[in-house]
Design a protein around this motif. Structure first.
Motif, PDB file in Angstrom:
ATOM      1  N   GLY A 178       2.202   9.305 -19.725  1.00 53.08           N
ATOM      2  CA  GLY A 178       1.767   8.229 -19.905  1.00 53.08           C
ATOM      3  C   GLY A 178       1.237   8.402 -21.544  1.00 53.08           C
TER       4      GLY A 178
ATOM      5  N   ARG B 131      -0.668   0.943 -28.130  1.00 53.31           N
ATOM      6  CA  ARG B 131      -1.383   1.165 -26.557  1.00 53.31           C
ATOM      7  C   ARG B 131      -2.397  -0.208 -26.057  1.00 53.31           C
ATOM      8  NH1 ARG B 131       0.908   2.745 -21.866  1.00 53.31           N
ATOM      9  NH2 ARG B 131       1.399   4.940 -22.863  1.00 53.31           N
TER      10      ARG B 131
ATOM     11  N   SER C 239      -0.511  -3.833 -26.663  1.00 48.52           N
ATOM     12  CA  SER C 239       0.049  -4.020 -25.300  1.00 48.52           C
ATOM     13  C   SER C 239      -0.725  -4.072 -24.390  1.00 48.52           C
ATOM     14  CB  SER C 239       0.646  -2.546 -25.277  1.00 48.52           C
ATOM     15  OG  SER C 239       1.383  -2.494 -23.798  1.00 48.52           O
ATOM     16  N   CYS C 240      -1.513  -3.491 -24.342  1.00 50.41           N
ATOM     17  CA  CYS C 240      -2.959  -3.507 -23.336  1.00 50.41           C
ATOM     18  C   CYS C 240      -3.769  -5.091 -23.438  1.00 50.41           C
ATOM     19  CB  CYS C 240      -3.987  -3.284 -23.292  1.00 50.41           C
ATOM     20  SG  CYS C 240      -3.347  -1.722 -22.806  1.00 50.41           S
TER      21      CYS C 240
ATOM     22  N   LYS D 143      -0.924  -7.825 -22.744  1.00 47.99           N
ATOM     23  CA  LYS D 143      -1.361  -7.612 -20.961  1.00 47.99           C
ATOM     24  C   LYS D 143      -2.325  -8.870 -20.829  1.00 47.99           C
ATOM     25  CE  LYS D 143      -0.488  -6.685 -16.707  1.00 47.99           C
ATOM     26  NZ  LYS D 143       0.904  -7.867 -16.010  1.00 47.99           N
TER      27      LYS D 143
ATOM     28  N   SER E  57      -2.607   0.659 -17.233  1.00 48.78           N
ATOM     29  CA  SER E  57      -1.705   0.583 -18.294  1.00 48.78           C
ATOM     30  C   SER E  57      -2.744   1.304 -19.864  1.00 48.78           C
ATOM     31  CB  SER E  57      -0.938  -1.050 -18.959  1.00 48.78           C
ATOM     32  OG  SER E  57      -2.593  -1.565 -18.916  1.00 48.78           O
TER      33      SER E  57
ATOM     34  N   GLY F  94      -2.628   4.368 -20.370  1.00 48.45           N
ATOM     35  CA  GLY F  94      -1.926   5.257 -19.991  1.00 48.45           C
ATOM     36  C   GLY F  94      -2.893   6.669 -20.077  1.00 48.45           C
TER      37      GLY F  94
ATOM     38  N   ASP G  67       7.005   1.515 -23.966  1.00 50.95           N
ATOM     39  CA  ASP G  67       6.627   2.428 -22.371  1.00 50.95           C
ATOM     40  C   ASP G  67       7.947   3.109 -22.782  1.00 50.95           C
ATOM     41  OD1 ASP G  67       4.218   0.168 -21.129  1.00 50.95           O
ATOM     42  OD2 ASP G  67       4.006   1.323 -22.583  1.00 50.95           O
TER      43      ASP G  67
END
Length: 761
Positions: free
Chosen positions: A515, A574, A577-578, A581, A608, A610, A685
């Protein structure tokens, strides 16, 4: 340094210029000359040596001539003589050839007096005192044996035996590592050899090399008659391009190689088998089942070893598949593998035979292949001139009738004109490796019908046998593979695609299993199926400067630069993306390290994350704030007190889309940058969002990253094209480039030529 290198060292400058042209770096009077855009090929004039940094090989004058002319040492010396760089060597008046028995004992000798003597050859029999003498009757009672019989009986039983017309040619072939012999007495003189042939040749395959004259033709006819009752197979071979009265030594001196000679021999055996199959006279019962073999034929014979073009990856005599999603780089990989085969260089660390190769595409123009070839050559450190006669390409883009077969009313497949054209081109060129790009253009049937697939692959199998090589077909995977469901979806349609080939390769993005953020330029070539080697082996590499290279083959500074930028790209993606979220969950985070909701600390604890640590999120935060891709202290929503809740937010005016390796503008890019669009349409992802359609604004979904380094051409040449990862192939471009401000660090800005400072250009 060898004696030959030391002797000819003063010629290194003249030889290098004659073979390579004027140097790209250095003047005629300099002590060091360099060739190649980066000067990777260096000639040291005082030392009389050369070194190819890209290929990690080097040597002296003779080595250079052998490499560039693709000849042996004798051919190198003849080239020097022909160029007038050395005086012709003195011809010896006498040369002796010793004929030995099975144990190496000399039975008799042949003296070569040379042209102008009558006779040109004399035989010397035993004199009774341990020596040899030439006189009338000296050969009476002497056992006749083929030349170099002691070497022959120890040779690999599966190796082709080359039967020449004279001892000189035989010795030349033996010096190249081949199995060779000849008969005493001259052309067509096979009398008296029956006993030796019957004892030592059963199970052997023999090719009788024909000199280009009437005596040569008679020699082949007599040899076939003498050998056929005792050997597994025997064929004659007249090499193309021979001058009148020319022989195999002339062919080798003109650039022929041992491997090419073996290939031509194998092709002669295959062609003979096909002729026998199709000849009514040879097969009086046409209803009999062909191809019979068994213990009766095998008993007492050693089975030949399996032969590979690419060791454990591509086997001779069989068709193969090379799969991969759109834009991953199948076309580039195929053209680069063909180039490695044509130049005799390893392919990304995989051992590959030096054979002639053809790359055929139905999707790219000749100009596109030319551009691609320039980049491949630069990566391998070779020139176009070195590939002449070894690599050729065909563009069938826009041509009608590219299907290789058609199905008749009974469901049988019939080869088309295009198939015959490819077959004739391969046989004429002498190719052992053919790439066909791709199945969608050349397959005439239903990909879900097992019968259609099996019949079509049978055509490619037949062609593979006929060229004594391999036909590799490029193909797309099942749509499920592109959507993240990779298990069992590497081929599209019927399982017959995998079942009816002996080796299947698959090219994919190298996505970490843990991940962790992935590098969009990393690739992995997987041996998904092999009937003759362990499956599952992988080779990892990256797309770099429009070609594929292994990280270990890059200069240390370039490798470190790529690794650092790729790591930063993944961390940035990443982080965003976080953050998306957290915003979706209405959890505000801060850019302040003293805050309890400090973003890096909060993100490191998220499922998440990763595996990213807080310090990595912190580094990403600093980069994104600097680029204004993320804004601090922004009003996100109204709280319970109806006051704005402040926190980090993705800049709504900078909707990032990964630009990286596959781009719209087709121009090289050598800097990190953010590109902006109204919608994202990218992959997060490892999954295509919303069925491959644009996933909405980044402000809504948070798909953003920093991309870097150099772009690739569109289409399969590129790691990612316009149709890959959800981007639309039609309509106006949604991309607007933004000039970045990358700071004051030594490697964070561009020089006057547009290159990243600190790079070794």
């Amino acid at each position: 340094m060898t004696l030959a290198q030391d002797t000819f060292a003063p010629l290194i400058r003249d030889v290098a210029v004659a073979l390579l042209g004027d140097p790209d770096h250095g003047k005629p009077g300099d002590d060091t000359l360099r060739w190649g855009s980066r000067g990777s090929f260096k000639v040291d004039i005082p030392e009389g040596v050369w070194h190819d940094k890209a290929a990690n090989v080097g040597g002296g004058v003779i080595d250079l001539i052998m490499r560039e002319r693709r000849c042996d040492k004798v051919g190198a010396l003849q080239w020097l003589e022909g160029e007038g760089m050395i005086e012709p060597r003195e011809k010896h008046a006498k040369t002796f050839y010793d004929y030995t028995d099975e144990h190496g004992a000399v039975v008799f000798r042949v003296e070569r007096l040379g042209k102008g003597h009558a006779p040109p050859f004399l035989q010397h029999g035993p004199d009774g005192r341990g020596g040899f003498i030439c006189r009338k009757g000296c050969m009476n009672g002497v056992r006749k044996v083929p030349y170099r019989l002691d070497r022959l009986v120890k040779a690999d039983p599966s190796a082709v035996v080359f039967w020449t017309e004279g001892e000189k040619d035989c010795d030349r072939l033996i010096s190249l590592g081949l199995v060779a012999t000849t008969n005493p007495g001259g052309a067509a003189k096979f009398n008296g050899l029956d006993g030796v042939i019957a004892k030592h040749f059963p199970g052997r395959r023999v090719v009788i090399l024909e000199d280009n004259d009437e005596a040569g033709a008679k020699h082949v006819a007599a040899g076939i008659a003498a050998l056929r009752p005792h050997v597994a197979a025997v064929e004659g071979l007249l090499l193309s391009g021979l001058p009148p009265k020319g022989d195999v030594s002339d062919w080798l001196s003109a650039g022929g190689t041992a491997q090419e000679l073996i290939t031509l021999a194998e092709r002669a055996f295959v062609a003979a088998d096909i002729d026998v199959e199709q000849s009514p006279a040879a097969n009086p019962n046409p209803d009999a089942l062909p191809g019979e073999s068994g213990p009766e034929q095998w008993d007492g014979n050693t089975p030949p070893p399996r032969r590979f073009i690419a060791k454990d990856w591509i086997v001779r005599g069989s068709a193969g598949l090379l799969g991969g999603q759109d834009g991953v780089g199948k076309s580039l990989l195929a053209q680069q593998m063909a180039t490695c085969a044509a130049s005799g260089l390893p392919f990304l660390g995989i051992e590959i035979e030096h054979v002639k190769a053809i790359y055929i595409t139905c999707e790219d123009s000749s100009d596109e292949m030319h551009l691609r070839q320039e980049s491949i050559n630069a990566a391998l450190g070779i020139t176009m001139a070195s590939l002449k006669g070894w690599l050729t390409t065909y563009s069938l883009k826009g041509q009608l009738g590219n299907e290789l077969g058609s199905f008749d009313a009974q469901g049988g497949i019939v080869p088309t004109k295009r198939y015959e054209q490819i077959r004739q081109a391969a046989l004429s060129f002498g190719a052992n490796l053919i790439f066909v790009d791709n199945a969608a253009h050349v397959f005439p049937g239903n990909e879900n019908a097992r019968h259609d697939v099996a019949a079509f692959l049978g055509l490619l199998e037949r062609l593979s046998l006929e060229i004594d090589g391999a036909v590799v077909l490029l193909a797309h995977p099942n749509k499920q593979h592109a959507q993240g469901n990779k298990q069992g979806n590497e081929t599209s349609g019927s399982t017959g695609w995998s079942a009816h080939v002996r080796n299947r390769l698959f090219l994919d993005w190298n996505t970490p299993d843990d991940g962790a953020p992935s590098d969009p330029d990393e690739r992995v070539l997987r041996r998904s199926k092999s009937n003759y080697a362990a499956r599952g082996e992988e080779v990892q590499f990256r797309w770099h400067k429009w070609a594929f290279v292994r990280d270990g083959d890059l200069p240390a500074n370039v490798g470190a630069e790529i690794a650092a930028v790729a790591r930063a790209n993944g961390e940035n993606e990443r982080f965003l993306s976080c953050l998306a979220k957290l915003t979706e969950e209405r959890r505000n985070v801060s850019h302040s390290r003293s805050a309890g909701n400090y973003a890096p600390k909060v993100m490191a604890a998220m499922p998440s994350a990763g595996g990213m640590k807080a310090r990595q999120f912190e580094a990403a935060l600093n980069r994104l704030l600097h680029l204004q891709a993320v804004l601090a202290a922004q009003p996100l929503w109204k709280g319970a007190d109806r006051k704005p809740v402040l926190g980090l937010a993705i800049n709504p005016e900078q909707n990032g889309v990964r630009e990286g390796a596959g781009r719209f503008d087709e121009k090289p890019q050598k800097t990190a940058r953010i590109v902006f669009a109204e919608t994202c349409g990218t992959v997060r992802d490892g999954e295509v969002e919303n069925g491959g359609k644009p996933c909405g604004t980044v402000g809504e979904r948070g798909c953003s990253s920093i991309s870097y380094l150099e772009g690739a051409a569109l289409g399969d040449a590129a790691p990612i094209d316009e149709g890959e990862r959800g981007w639309s192939k039609s309509g106006p471009s949604r991309i607007e480039t933004v000039s970045p401000d990358l700071g004051d660090g030594p490697d964070d800005d561009l020089d006057a030529n547009g290159n990243i400072l600190g790079w070794d250009n």
